[in-house]
Design an enzyme around this catalytic site. Structure first.
Site, mmCIF file in Angstrom:
data_model
loop_
_atom_site.group_PDB
_atom_site.id
_atom_site.type_symbol
_atom_site.label_atom_id
_atom_site.label_comp_id
_atom_site.label_asym_id
_atom_site.label_seq_id
_atom_site.Cartn_x
_atom_site.Cartn_y
_atom_site.Cartn_z
ATOM 1 N N SER A 1 0.831 -1.206 0.000
ATOM 2 C CA SER A 1 0.000 0.000 0.000
ATOM 3 C C SER A 1 0.864 1.254 0.000
ATOM 4 C CB SER A 1 -0.914 0.008 1.225
ATOM 5 O OG SER A 1 -1.899 -0.985 1.114
ATOM 6 N N GLU B 1 -1.104 4.900 -5.265
ATOM 7 C CA GLU B 1 -2.369 4.199 -5.024
ATOM 8 C C GLU B 1 -3.399 5.182 -4.472
ATOM 9 O OE1 GLU B 1 -3.993 0.453 -2.305
ATOM 10 O OE2 GLU B 1 -2.125 1.459 -1.791
ATOM 11 N N HIS B 2 -3.019 5.911 -3.439
ATOM 12 C CA HIS B 2 -3.872 6.952 -2.851
ATOM 13 C C HIS B 2 -3.177 8.295 -3.020
ATOM 14 C CE1 HIS B 2 -4.595 3.239 -0.428
ATOM 15 N NE2 HIS B 2 -5.859 3.592 -0.549
#
Length: 434
Positions: free
Chosen positions: A237, A326-327
């Protein structure tokens, strides 16, 4: 390099800049590859017996019945608080609203008179959802996977999770319409979903996160003709935050830490044109870190993370696009003004009141996102991942006649005689009918 070290982007050489955006290596070791290959073979050839043996070996659990019974699911729900059930229902409502809006209208056009072309959508017939176990059950991922599967109209939706399966996962699965749940975890669960066993049905496509063994198992089955498709490549992540002088340091720090606590290989990056904000965020990270139960994990992740000072917000956006997080959290004044310039990100969070946690749980967007730079070519999970598109064409006699010479010329140019003949025979038949 510690997270409180400020890096001046414009003082770095191109090689140093590339190094700052390099992600930790995630290639599977030869040992993992071989182990997974053996697991796939054993499950494919020995079915349920192999699944039970692996549960005893890896999960330290003796499993008699692989399928969870309706009574067990009902009992799990009874043990949960009403507050949690209501929160799940609220999240599902928003997820349903957002994903239902993604329904594609059918395409039905006449490309020229007498030539009708359509695009229609059909659901993937059967899907398997993998949900990891552990001390923190990822029941939110059940909501994110099972809800669009239901909206898409998938005929069979099954779920696998390591035993004993958490009450939250069982209740979430029931809430979202999962039809069958199995006490199977790890690479062996992926094998069961890909090949089928006496208890676990074979599915067409597998979704869900997991450890290195699960990730490798998904990769291997996706490359086999007798395997199954998968959702997307997986990696650690990551979050990238763009902040300006008006950002709240505590907010920025909390967003960075919420990603860092996922795992030691998570990566967090702060980009800001304001060195003072960068220093304040670093201080806030240290304060908040001291109060986190998973501080050790977060601190490991922070060791590979970056505080980068740029010349302006435009440069922040350019660096973010190069990294493709990703974010992406944009905590700037007039954050929406930057959206059109963003070209690569899994999910974008705008302004002070849009923490990553909102998308992770309940805003309605999907939290299954491309990582490791795959945002350059992959999209966030959505309704389309549980569907397939099919085209239909129908030519009338007049439409065929008008298009025939074009097809014959193109087929002849490619020296595909049978293609040309398929048209010429029909042209001659029409001439005979005239």
């Amino acid at each position: 390099m510690s997270f409180n070290t400020l890096i001046d982007w414009n003082s770095c050489s191109p090689e140093q800049q590339r190094a700052l955006l390099t992600r930790p290596a995630i290639s599977a070791s030869d040992s993992i590859t071989r182990t997974v290959s053996d697991i796939l073979y054993n499950v494919k050839t020995r079915g349920d017996d192999a699944l039970r043996e692996y549960s005893a070996k890896f999960d330290k659990t003796e499993v008699t019945a692989l399928r969870v019974t309706p009574e067990e699911i009902a009992a799990a729900g009874a043990r949960l608080s009403d507050e949690l059930k209501q929160a799940m229902a609220a999240a599902v409502k928003n997820i349903e609203t957002f994903h239902s809006a993604q329904t594609l209208p059918p395409v039905d056009v006449e490309t020229q008179p007498g030539v009708r072309c359509q695009q229609v959508t059909r659901p993937v017939a059967s899907v398997g959802l993998y949900i990891p176990g552990g001390s923190a059950p990822l029941f939110s991922t059940v909501l994110m996977l099972a809800t669009p599967a239901r909206i898409a109209g998938c005929q069979k939706v099954v779920l696998c999770s390591p035993p004993p399966i958490a009450d939250e996962i069982l209740y979430a699965a029931q809430l979202c319409g999962v039809q069958e749940i199995f006490n199977v975890g790890g690479a062996q669960a992926i094998a069961a979903l890909a090949f089928g066993s006496e208890s676990v049905p074979k599915v067409d496509k597998i979704f869900g996160p997991g450890n290195a063994f699960v990730t490798e198992a998904k990769r291997q089955v996706s490359q086999r003709l007798d395997g199954a498709a998968i959702d997307m490549p997986a990696g650690p992540s990551e979050v990238l935050v763009i902040a300006d002088s008006g950002a709240t340091p505590d907010f920025v720090a909390s967003d960075l830490l919420s990603q860092a606590e996922h795992g030691p290989d998570s990566q967090v990056i702060l980009l800001t044109p304001d060195a003072d904000i960068a220093r304040k965020v670093a201080e806030a990270v240290e304060r908040q870190l001291a109060e986190l139960p998973r501080a050790g994990t977060a601190r490991q992740a922070l060791s590979a993370s970056r505080l980068i000072v740029t010349k302006d917000l435009a440069q922040c956006v350019a660096i973010s696009n190069q990294y493709g997080p990703e974010h992406l959290i944009i905590q700037t004044r007039n954050a929406r003004d930057l959206v059109d310039a963003i070209t690569s990100a899994g999910s974008v969070f705008l302004g002070d009141w849009s923490p990553e946690s909102a998308g992770d749980y309940a805003s309605g967007t999907n939290h299954v996102l491309p990582t490791y730079g795959y945002t350059a070519t992959c999209s966030s999970l959505g309704l389309a991942d549980f569907q397939k598109r099919m085209t239909v064409q129908e030519l009338s006699k007049a439409g065929f006649s008008a298009l025939a010479s074009t097809i014959e010329t193109l087929a002849a140019a490619e020296r595909l005689t049978a293609h040309k003949n398929a048209v010429t025979l029909r042209v001659n038949a029409l001439k005979e009918q005239a």
